[in-house]
Design an enzyme around this catalytic site. Structure first.
Site, PDB file in Angstrom:
ATOM      1  N   GLY A 218       0.875  -1.172   0.000  1.00  0.00           N
ATOM      2  CA  GLY A 218       0.000   0.000   0.000  1.00  0.00           C
ATOM      3  C   GLY A 218       0.904   1.210   0.000  1.00  0.00           C
ATOM      4  O   GLY A 218       1.987   1.171   0.609  1.00  0.00           O
TER       5      GLY A 218
ATOM      6  N   TYR B  91       2.236   2.428   3.408  1.00  0.00           N
ATOM      7  CA  TYR B  91       3.015   1.357   4.038  1.00  0.00           C
ATOM      8  C   TYR B  91       4.357   1.187   3.326  1.00  0.00           C
ATOM      9  O   TYR B  91       5.409   1.076   3.970  1.00  0.00           O
ATOM     10  CB  TYR B  91       2.228   0.050   4.009  1.00  0.00           C
ATOM     11  N   ASN B  92       4.336   1.157   1.987  1.00  0.00           N
ATOM     12  CA  ASN B  92       5.578   1.026   1.231  1.00  0.00           C
ATOM     13  C   ASN B  92       6.559   2.142   1.594  1.00  0.00           C
ATOM     14  O   ASN B  92       7.759   1.913   1.781  1.00  0.00           O
ATOM     15  CB  ASN B  92       5.303   1.082  -0.274  1.00  0.00           C
TER      16      ASN B  92
ATOM     17  N   TYR C 146      -5.724  -6.386  -3.224  1.00  0.00           N
ATOM     18  CA  TYR C 146      -5.622  -6.051  -4.648  1.00  0.00           C
ATOM     19  C   TYR C 146      -4.738  -7.068  -5.357  1.00  0.00           C
ATOM     20  O   TYR C 146      -3.874  -7.707  -4.755  1.00  0.00           O
ATOM     21  CB  TYR C 146      -5.085  -4.632  -4.855  1.00  0.00           C
TER      22      TYR C 146
ATOM     23  N   ASN D 116      -0.673  11.430  -5.311  1.00  0.00           N
ATOM     24  CA  ASN D 116      -0.912  10.033  -5.685  1.00  0.00           C
ATOM     25  C   ASN D 116      -2.375   9.830  -6.091  1.00  0.00           C
ATOM     26  O   ASN D 116      -3.097   9.024  -5.501  1.00  0.00           O
ATOM     27  CB  ASN D 116      -0.529   9.109  -4.527  1.00  0.00           C
ATOM     28  N   TYR D 117      -2.774  10.531  -7.115  1.00  0.00           N
ATOM     29  CA  TYR D 117      -4.170  10.540  -7.557  1.00  0.00           C
ATOM     30  C   TYR D 117      -4.552   9.248  -8.271  1.00  0.00           C
ATOM     31  O   TYR D 117      -3.859   8.800  -9.191  1.00  0.00           O
ATOM     32  CB  TYR D 117      -4.396  11.732  -8.494  1.00  0.00           C
TER      33      TYR D 117
ATOM     34  N   GLY E 262      13.734  12.995 -14.560  1.00  0.00           N
ATOM     35  CA  GLY E 262      14.400  13.483 -13.363  1.00  0.00           C
ATOM     36  C   GLY E 262      13.472  14.124 -12.356  1.00  0.00           C
ATOM     37  O   GLY E 262      12.243  13.963 -12.398  1.00  0.00           O
TER      38      GLY E 262
ATOM     39  N   GLY F  57       7.539   5.471  -6.766  1.00  0.00           N
ATOM     40  CA  GLY F  57       7.340   6.731  -6.059  1.00  0.00           C
ATOM     41  C   GLY F  57       7.335   6.569  -4.554  1.00  0.00           C
ATOM     42  O   GLY F  57       7.834   7.431  -3.820  1.00  0.00           O
ATOM     43  N   ASP F  58       6.803   5.457  -4.075  1.00  0.00           N
ATOM     44  CA  ASP F  58       6.738   5.221  -2.634  1.00  0.00           C
ATOM     45  C   ASP F  58       8.138   5.066  -2.034  1.00  0.00           C
ATOM     46  O   ASP F  58       8.442   5.611  -0.969  1.00  0.00           O
ATOM     47  CB  ASP F  58       5.928   3.961  -2.330  1.00  0.00           C
TER      48      ASP F  58
END
Length: 313
Positions: A28, A31-32, A86, A165-166, A230, A257-258
């Protein structure tokens, strides 16, 4: 010891292995982020704020938090809900697609567990992090209570961090997300958007447009993630571009990204300058996307990140 509270959801993750078999783990976005932050900066007290069930999957999830040395004092147990789930599939380029079962997950009820004792702990933190997914997961009728908590944190001097994070499918319509994101940007000290977030929600797809969009808000540190193009950042009204070396062996872009967020925030909490933080976070993300699933193998990741850290000392 520095402390950070990460507000969001962890789910049961099913990763396709063959046409007829799946590998089960936990993941998630928030969490990540916490996992990679704690792995890289073990001296930061890292708390996950969420709710799980009392089923066997939730118990195994709780154990996974402990295995990653994530503090579980804010992981609440719902008496009648279970964790979300998921399934993920990746194509030949490492791009992923998801199928979710989370509409009635325990994490949606998390604000119902936040009492005065919890507020007292959270408002003593150095940093609170949440994402657009965190906001979407919270029941709409509980969002005002969430914003009251974030305002209390900000008044107490806690650094507020927001990653948009849409995910369109999690909102009733784009306007609903925009209303919530406007509040988030207005309270954020640090914002970590991706260009994709702005492109999907606002139709903005250039770094300059994103910077202009964020200018009216009192964001102290704006870090814009733009894939292979970048990182751009604005701090103290100074804009800079940070180039990265693209990864050639992309296996799975889940958690890119996480992992960047976690390592970046840990670096900044540890006193590293912004260029060093971005470099280390980009290296971590590059490592993660060469492995399947959201959470890269622990031993291999830790060995890699320690080598990178040794080079910047």
């Amino acid at each position: 010891m520095k402390s950070v509270f990460l507000f969001g959801e962890c789910m049961v993750e099913l990763q396709r292995v063959t046409a007829t078999s799946l590998r089960q783990s936990f993941a998630g976005d928030v969490y990540n982020t916490g996992v990679y932050l704690k792995r890289t900066f073990s001296d930061i007290n890292t708390h996950l704020v969420t709710a799980i069930g009392q089923d066997s999957f939730s118990q195994a999830m709780l154990q996974s938090f402990a295995d990653e040395a994530i503090n579980t004092d804010m992981v609440f147990k719902s008496p009648d809900k279970i964790a979300g789930l998921y399934a993920i599939q990746t194509d030949s380029q490492g791009e992923r697609s998801f199928t979710y079962w989370r509409s009635d997950s325990a994490a949606r009820q998390v604000m119902q567990f936040i009492d005065d004792a919890a507020i007292s702990k959270i408002t003593q933190a150095d940093m609170v992090f949440f994402s657009g997914i965190s906001l979407a997961v919270i029941k709409p009728e509980d969002r005002d209570t969430f914003w009251q908590l974030i305002k209390q944190c900000k008044q107490a001097g806690v650094s507020i961090v927001f990653d948009p994070n849409y995910r369109a499918r999690m909102w009733q319509n784009p306007q609903q997300a925009k209303v919530q994101f406007d509040i988030a940007f207005g309270l954020a000290d640090v914002a970590l958007p991706g260009v994709d977030d702005f492109d999907q929600l606002y139709g903005i797809n250039t770094v300059d447009e994103i910077i202009a969009f964020c200018q009216p808000y009192a964001i102290n540190e704006l870090v814009i993630k733009n894939g292979e193009n970048g990182i751009n950042y604005v701090i103290n009204d100074q804009q800079q571009h940070f180039s990265i070396t693209p990864v050639t062996n992309v296996v799975d872009t889940t958690s890119a990204g996480d992992s960047f967020n976690g390592v970046y925030l840990g670096a900044r909490l540890s006193g590293l300058d912004i260029n060093t933080a971005i470099k280390l976070a980009s290296q971590a993300a590059g490592f993660v996307i060469q492995h399947k699933g959201a959470i890269a193998p622990k031993i291999e990741f830790n060995q890699f990140i320690e080598r990178q850290k040794s080079m910047i000392k």
